[in-house]
Motif scaffolding. Structure first.
Motif, PDB file in Angstrom:
ATOM      1  N   VAL A 218       0.843  -1.191   0.000  1.00 21.59           N
ATOM      2  CA  VAL A 218       0.000   0.000   0.000  1.00 21.59           C
ATOM      3  C   VAL A 218       0.882   1.246   0.000  1.00 21.59           C
ATOM      4  O   VAL A 218       1.700   1.442   0.895  1.00 21.59           O
ATOM      5  CB  VAL A 218      -0.939   0.030   1.219  1.00 21.59           C
ATOM      6  N   LEU A 219       0.706   2.069  -1.015  1.00 19.76           N
ATOM      7  CA  LEU A 219       1.398   3.352  -1.103  1.00 19.76           C
ATOM      8  C   LEU A 219       0.389   4.456  -0.831  1.00 19.76           C
ATOM      9  O   LEU A 219      -0.606   4.594  -1.543  1.00 19.76           O
ATOM     10  CB  LEU A 219       2.015   3.546  -2.494  1.00 19.76           C
ATOM     11  N   CYS A 220       0.634   5.237   0.199  1.00 15.95           N
ATOM     12  CA  CYS A 220      -0.241   6.359   0.535  1.00 15.95           C
ATOM     13  C   CYS A 220       0.401   7.655   0.064  1.00 15.95           C
ATOM     14  O   CYS A 220       1.547   7.958   0.426  1.00 15.95           O
ATOM     15  CB  CYS A 220      -0.487   6.411   2.034  1.00 15.95           C
ATOM     16  N   VAL A 221      -0.312   8.425  -0.737  1.00 15.58           N
ATOM     17  CA  VAL A 221       0.157   9.709  -1.234  1.00 15.58           C
ATOM     18  C   VAL A 221      -0.574  10.800  -0.467  1.00 15.58           C
ATOM     19  O   VAL A 221      -1.792  10.956  -0.599  1.00 15.58           O
ATOM     20  CB  VAL A 221      -0.086   9.853  -2.753  1.00 15.58           C
ATOM     21  N   ALA A 222       0.169  11.534   0.350  1.00 15.64           N
ATOM     22  CA  ALA A 222      -0.412  12.563   1.207  1.00 15.64           C
ATOM     23  C   ALA A 222      -0.096  13.939   0.651  1.00 15.64           C
ATOM     24  O   ALA A 222       1.027  14.207   0.237  1.00 15.64           O
ATOM     25  CB  ALA A 222       0.134  12.438   2.631  1.00 15.64           C
ATOM     26  N   GLY A 223      -1.102  14.802   0.674  1.00 18.20           N
ATOM     27  CA  GLY A 223      -0.903  16.156   0.163  1.00 18.20           C
ATOM     28  C   GLY A 223      -1.437  17.189   1.112  1.00 18.20           C
ATOM     29  O   GLY A 223      -1.620  16.945   2.314  1.00 18.20           O
ATOM     30  N   VAL A 271      -2.065  -1.197  -4.132  1.00 18.29           N
ATOM     31  CA  VAL A 271      -3.123  -0.222  -3.897  1.00 18.29           C
ATOM     32  C   VAL A 271      -2.485   1.123  -3.600  1.00 18.29           C
ATOM     33  O   VAL A 271      -1.457   1.199  -2.905  1.00 18.29           O
ATOM     34  CB  VAL A 271      -4.016  -0.632  -2.702  1.00 18.29           C
ATOM     35  N   VAL A 272      -3.063   2.191  -4.130  1.00 24.06           N
ATOM     36  CA  VAL A 272      -2.665   3.562  -3.784  1.00 24.06           C
ATOM     37  C   VAL A 272      -3.783   4.187  -2.957  1.00 24.06           C
ATOM     38  O   VAL A 272      -4.958   4.078  -3.318  1.00 24.06           O
ATOM     39  CB  VAL A 272      -2.396   4.415  -5.045  1.00 24.06           C
ATOM     40  N   VAL A 273      -3.413   4.793  -1.849  1.00 25.02           N
ATOM     41  CA  VAL A 273      -4.363   5.541  -1.028  1.00 25.02           C
ATOM     42  C   VAL A 273      -4.052   7.019  -1.186  1.00 25.02           C
ATOM     43  O   VAL A 273      -2.898   7.436  -1.066  1.00 25.02           O
ATOM     44  CB  VAL A 273      -4.279   5.130   0.455  1.00 25.02           C
ATOM     45  N   ARG A 294      -5.579   0.009  -8.253  1.00 22.73           N
ATOM     46  CA  ARG A 294      -6.725   0.462  -7.467  1.00 22.73           C
ATOM     47  C   ARG A 294      -6.308   1.656  -6.605  1.00 22.73           C
ATOM     48  O   ARG A 294      -5.281   1.606  -5.912  1.00 22.73           O
ATOM     49  CB  ARG A 294      -7.235  -0.673  -6.583  1.00 22.73           C
ATOM     50  N   THR A 295      -7.083   2.720  -6.639  1.00 27.30           N
ATOM     51  CA  THR A 295      -6.748   3.941  -5.922  1.00 27.30           C
ATOM     52  C   THR A 295      -7.938   4.384  -5.081  1.00 27.30           C
ATOM     53  O   THR A 295      -9.026   4.623  -5.618  1.00 27.30           O
ATOM     54  CB  THR A 295      -6.347   5.063  -6.894  1.00 27.30           C
ATOM     55  N   ILE A 296      -7.716   4.467  -3.765  1.00 26.19           N
ATOM     56  CA  ILE A 296      -8.781   4.828  -2.823  1.00 26.19           C
ATOM     57  C   ILE A 296      -8.539   6.257  -2.347  1.00 26.19           C
ATOM     58  O   ILE A 296      -7.469   6.569  -1.826  1.00 26.19           O
ATOM     59  CB  ILE A 296      -8.808   3.880  -1.610  1.00 26.19           C
ATOM     60  N   GLY A 297      -9.520   7.113  -2.526  1.00 26.85           N
ATOM     61  CA  GLY A 297      -9.410   8.494  -2.088  1.00 26.85           C
ATOM     62  C   GLY A 297     -10.274   8.758  -0.868  1.00 26.85           C
ATOM     63  O   GLY A 297     -11.477   8.489  -0.902  1.00 26.85           O
ATOM     64  N   ARG A 309      -7.757  11.492 -13.041  1.00 23.77           N
ATOM     65  CA  ARG A 309      -8.927  10.629 -12.850  1.00 23.77           C
ATOM     66  C   ARG A 309      -8.524   9.175 -12.591  1.00 23.77           C
ATOM     67  O   ARG A 309      -9.016   8.235 -13.217  1.00 23.77           O
ATOM     68  CB  ARG A 309      -9.864  10.726 -14.056  1.00 23.77           C
ATOM     69  N   LEU A 310      -7.616   9.017 -11.616  1.00 23.75           N
ATOM     70  CA  LEU A 310      -7.124   7.698 -11.264  1.00 23.75           C
ATOM     71  C   LEU A 310      -7.827   7.098 -10.061  1.00 23.75           C
ATOM     72  O   LEU A 310      -7.695   5.902  -9.796  1.00 23.75           O
ATOM     73  CB  LEU A 310      -5.608   7.761 -10.987  1.00 23.75           C
ATOM     74  N   VAL A 311      -8.555   7.916  -9.298  1.00 20.48           N
ATOM     75  CA  VAL A 311      -9.228   7.420  -8.100  1.00 20.48           C
ATOM     76  C   VAL A 311     -10.379   6.508  -8.518  1.00 20.48           C
ATOM     77  O   VAL A 311     -11.284   6.921  -9.249  1.00 20.48           O
ATOM     78  CB  VAL A 311      -9.746   8.587  -7.231  1.00 20.48           C
TER      79      VAL A 311
END
Length: 554
Positions: A218-223, A271-273, A294-297, A309-311
């Motif tokens: 799981v990779l989480c991308v935080a902004g 999975v990307v969060v 799969r990308t969970i927002g 539009r990847l979420v």
């Protein structure tokens, strides 16, 4: 003999006083006021309340960004009072930033009454829905009337709730706009205020259970908008967390790591969060498009930026670490080992090389910010990228106007953050000049300590990384994009009565930062850095060195 019927001037004075009385009860503490005539009832109403800290600034554009700084630091709505006409229009840029960045503002614009519109009255424009959809709520109740007095507190509470995201109709905090019409005479004493309303309890989105991520990579991308607690929660679930410049405690140097195709293949997630805004890194965006997993927002940190539009899945709230099983810990170790190796190499450079260039300046500023526990405000263009790409994890609150990503008002925002405390700002020379009116008022009557670090590369450095640099001849590039200015930045700061110094080495920068943070007021530290083309070469050199480091740990 007392009058039996209050005058219209007394009614509108009572109206303004009631609004601020209600807002104070809800938590208002800062009001930014710009001088003007038509806004007199609002200005006098807030100035009469000792609970409020009133900041007077003569430039509305600077004032709007100063208010953003106060709201970022205080985490509650900040009110800004301006008069009618172009004064209201000057707030457009700051309202745009606050809207995109979810910063709560109460934008209070004074206006002429309806009978003075369309007849050539001075300082009059159409202010109805002046900011369009950028505000969470617009109210234009017309001139105050005594028969409507029971609705005034409801109006104030409605505006506050929408700004602070405290009602079910608003999913994001942000600016709200009250256009308040006043008639002359504008000065009067308020009457007894209407009775306070019964308090209400806000409803907020909570934590969310996320099923099905056990033992996955799981990779989480935080902004923008992600708190340090959210980062800690994600790390506790064995998620690899990378983030933008404002994120605290995330894995560093991901931009240079992802430039290496072999490493990018090795860390392809299952999975990307996504939490909050999007980092500035273009290689990250390219890898996310390439992976298409799969990308969970989650919207609990604010609006999830998704221009590609990847979420694929959208969830309310934030992840709940108490319910979510652990993900693949080996995946986190892979990221952490690579980041640690790059960090050790860069730390060696810090010890061995005293040269000041844009990347080393960013590292030095972050080091001082973390060491002294001082909030950091980062300008757009290159500073925010160098902090995101080349500095260790930030530990002090870090802010940047990344809603619209402009260079507008960064100096003003930094001063707003520093009020009553301390702050460091990191900007380029063009960004400082763009907001030079912030130096007119500085802290005003407030107190604080602000060190503004200016990387002086004599122009707009970001353009040297873009296609325009190669596509346009040198002379035209300098004229239209780099736009160098020959102004003496230290002299400009001195002219406005502030401390200022020019430095040429990292040791000098550290000493100047420590001195600036130990004194009150605004101190400008101008740092000589190499040419813009040399800066591009240095970035390329560092990225190549990272590739060499990755070769050694495969």
């Amino acid at each position: 003999m007392p009058k039996s019927v209050p005058s219209p001037s007394e009614v509108q004075a009572t109206y303004a006083a009631t609004l601020f009385d209600e807002w104070i009860g809800l938590g208002l503490r800062d009001v930014v006021v710009c001088p003007g005539s038509r806004s007199t009832p609002l200005a006098l109403a807030c100035a009469a309340r000792p609970e409020l800290r009133v900041h007077v600034r003569i430039d509305e554009r600077s004032a709007g960004f100063f208010a953003i700084g106060r709201a970022l630091e205080s985490h509650v709505p900040v009110a800004i009072v301006v008069t009618s006409g172009t004064a209201a229009a000057e707030l457009h840029a700051s309202v745009a930033e606050a809207s995109q960045a979810d910063v709560p503002l109460l934008v209070l614009t004074a206006d002429r009454p309806p009978e003075l519109h369309g007849v050539g009255a001075p300082q009059t424009i159409d202010q109805h829905e002046l900011f369009g959809d950028m505000v969470r709520l617009f109210e234009d109740p017309g001139t105050a009337r005594l028969k409507d007095s029971l609705t005034w507190r409801e109006l104030a509470r409605r505006l506050w709730s929408r700004a602070a995201q405290r009602d079910e109709e608003c999913s994001r905090p942000g600016p709200v706009h009250l256009n308040a019409a006043f008639i002359e005479p504008l000065v009067a004493d308020p009457l007894a205020l209407p009775e306070p309303l019964v308090p209400t309890s806000p409803t907020r989105a909570g934590v969310v259970d996320v099923a099905g991520l056990e033992d996955l990579r799981v990779l989480c991308v935080a902004g923008h908008g992600v708190s340090s607690q959210m980062v800690d929660d994600c790390l506790s679930m064995n998620w690899a967390v990378i983030g933008d410049a404002t994120s605290l405690g995330t894995i560093s140097y991901f931009d240079s790591l992802l430039r290496d195709a072999n490493f990018a293949g090795r860390v392809r997630p299952d999975v990307v969060v996504r939490l909050g805004g999007m980092p500035a890194s273009r290689p990250l965006q390219e890898r996310l498009r390439e992976w298409r997993v799969r990308t969970i927002g989650f919207d609990g940190a604010g609006f999830v930026s998704d221009p590609d539009r990847l979420v694929t899945d959208r969830r309310r709230g934030v992840p709940d670490p108490s319910r979510e099983p652990k993900a693949d810990g080996e995946y986190v170790r892979l990221w952490s080992e690579a980041s640690t190796q790059v960090g050790e190499w860069l730390s060696g450079l810090d010890r061995e090389d005293d040269r000041s260039h844009e990347m080393s300046v960013a590292r030095c500023v972050v080091d001082v910010s973390s060491r002294r526990g001082v909030p950091l405000v980062i300008g757009s263009s290159m500073p925010v990228r160098d902090v995101e790409w080349w500095t260790p994890p930030r530990t002090s609150p870090t802010y940047s106007n990344r809603g619209v990503n402009g260079i507008d008002g960064v100096v003003s925002t930094t001063l707003g953050v520093a009020v009553g405390s301390r702050a460091i700002g990191l900007v380029g020379d063009i960004t400082m000049l763009h907001d030079v009116s912030a130096l007119v008022d500085g802290f005003g009557e407030a107190h604080g300590s602000c060190a503004l670090v200016v990387a002086d590369n004599r122009g707009g450095g970001i353009f040297s990384f873009l296609a325009q640099r190669a596509a346009v001849d040198d002379a035209r590039f300098e004229q239209l994009f780099a736009t160098p200015r020959a102004h003496d930045l230290v002299g400009i700061a001195h002219a406005f009565g502030h401390e200022a110094v020019r430095v040429a080495a990292l040791s000098q920068l550290r000493a100047a930062l420590d001195a600036a943070l130990d004194r009150s007021g605004l101190s400008v530290i101008v740092v000589d850095v190499p040419t813009r083309d040399e800066n591009v070469r240095l970035h390329d050199e560092w990225n190549e060195n990272v590739k060499g480091i990755l070769e050694g740990i495969r």
